[in-house]
Design a protein around this motif. Structure first.
Motif, mmCIF file in Angstrom:
data_model
loop_
_atom_site.group_PDB
_atom_site.id
_atom_site.type_symbol
_atom_site.label_atom_id
_atom_site.label_comp_id
_atom_site.label_asym_id
_atom_site.label_seq_id
_atom_site.Cartn_x
_atom_site.Cartn_y
_atom_site.Cartn_z
ATOM 1 N N THR A 153 0.839 -1.202 0.000
ATOM 2 C CA THR A 153 0.000 0.000 0.000
ATOM 3 C C THR A 153 0.873 1.252 0.000
ATOM 4 O O THR A 153 1.958 1.263 0.584
ATOM 5 N N PHE A 161 -10.245 -1.698 0.909
ATOM 6 C CA PHE A 161 -10.905 -2.982 1.129
ATOM 7 C C PHE A 161 -10.349 -3.707 2.345
ATOM 8 O O PHE A 161 -9.171 -3.552 2.684
ATOM 9 N N ASN A 162 -11.192 -4.546 2.969
ATOM 10 C CA ASN A 162 -10.673 -5.473 3.971
ATOM 11 C C ASN A 162 -9.979 -6.628 3.247
ATOM 12 O O ASN A 162 -10.025 -6.726 2.012
ATOM 13 N N GLN A 163 -9.317 -7.521 3.997
ATOM 14 C CA GLN A 163 -8.496 -8.560 3.385
ATOM 15 C C GLN A 163 -9.304 -9.499 2.498
ATOM 16 O O GLN A 163 -8.859 -9.907 1.422
ATOM 17 N N GLU A 164 -10.507 -9.852 2.940
ATOM 18 C CA GLU A 164 -11.333 -10.771 2.157
ATOM 19 C C GLU A 164 -11.755 -10.149 0.831
ATOM 20 O O GLU A 164 -11.658 -10.780 -0.234
ATOM 21 N N LYS A 165 -12.203 -8.910 0.893
ATOM 22 C CA LYS A 165 -12.634 -8.222 -0.322
ATOM 23 C C LYS A 165 -11.455 -7.947 -1.246
ATOM 24 O O LYS A 165 -11.574 -8.021 -2.484
#
Length: 249
Positions: free
Chosen positions: A55, A71-75
């Protein structure tokens, strides 16, 4: 397709190293762009940021109007699988799997239906001329064939953006030519947007535009308006002017 605004990347907590220093870059849908520069210039850092592997410290990167950093990790994992395609210098294939299992891996991780995977597999295998390899293990094919498999895996889910990191780095001259002709074909016929980091002027000559990075800054860019041979000469001239005789490239 891709909009990078004032992106900086700083490493370290005590003694800090600024790898990127305010990068601005816009990539249109369907472009084929190369990134070149000396070793340590920030090429790989920039590619990792675009790939969402890392990032930015400051600034923003939008892919098709979306900022994946939010986004979160899953998304984020789902975004990578569905929107991005990756082609690596070392192929990054799984040796314990067959060619076809490697190619459909992104669809498998997304829980796609078997019928959909089979149809997509045979379409991409036919396009890349690797139908005869599908049942073979990765260890039983050549480097050039492995790179074709890597391209197939990157393209099977029809990503919006394909990121290639030194895709000809481990290939002989014939396989390098085949790989670049393949990427050019995918770009022109499929309208895939391709962003490639390379140190190889021959590979870069297949691009439509080259941006040059040095010391963490974009310092120059050239566009292909002539034959590939003439563009190669223009790339070589730019490298001599920008990289310099004393820099490692």
């Amino acid at each position: 397709m891709l909009k990078i605004e004032n992106v900086r990347k700083v490493y370290g907590n005590g003694v800090q190293y600024e790898a990127l220093k305010g990068i601005d870059l816009t990539v249109d849908d369907g472009e084929f762009i190369g990134i070149m520069g000396p070793s340590g210039s920030g090429k790989s850092t920039l590619l990792n940021l675009i790939a969402t592997i890392d990032t930015p410290t400051t600034g923003s990167i939008e892919i098709d109007g979306v900022n994946p950093a939010a986004f979160n990790q899953e998304k984020l994992a789902k975004f990578r699988r569905r929107e991005l395609g990756f082609i690596f210098q070392d192929f990054n294939l799984m040796p314990t799997l067959t060619v076809e299992e490697n190619i459909v891996l992104p669809l498998t991780l997304d829980g796609e239906k078997v019928a959909v995977m089979k149809r997509a597999l045979h379409e991409v295998a036919a396009t890349l001329g690797i139908e005869s390899l599908l049942k073979k293990r990765i260890g039983n094919i050549s480097g050039g064939q492995a790179q074709r498999v890597a391209v197939a895996r990157a393209m099977i889910h029809q990503p919006r953006l394909v990121l290639a990191d030194e895709p000809t780095g481990n290939l002989d001259s014939k396989s390098s030519k085949d790989t670049m002709e393949l990427l050019e074909q995918l770009n022109t016929e499929n309208r895939s947007t391709v962003l490639m980091v390379t140190h190889d002027p021959f590979a870069a000559s297949y691009c439509q535009r080259i941006v040059f990075i040095k010391d963490g800054e974009l310092v120059h860019e050239i566009h292909r308006t002539e034959s590939r041979r003439e563009f190669y000469d223009k790339i070589m001239y730019s490298l001599r002017e920008i990289v310099g005789a004393n820099d490692e490239f």
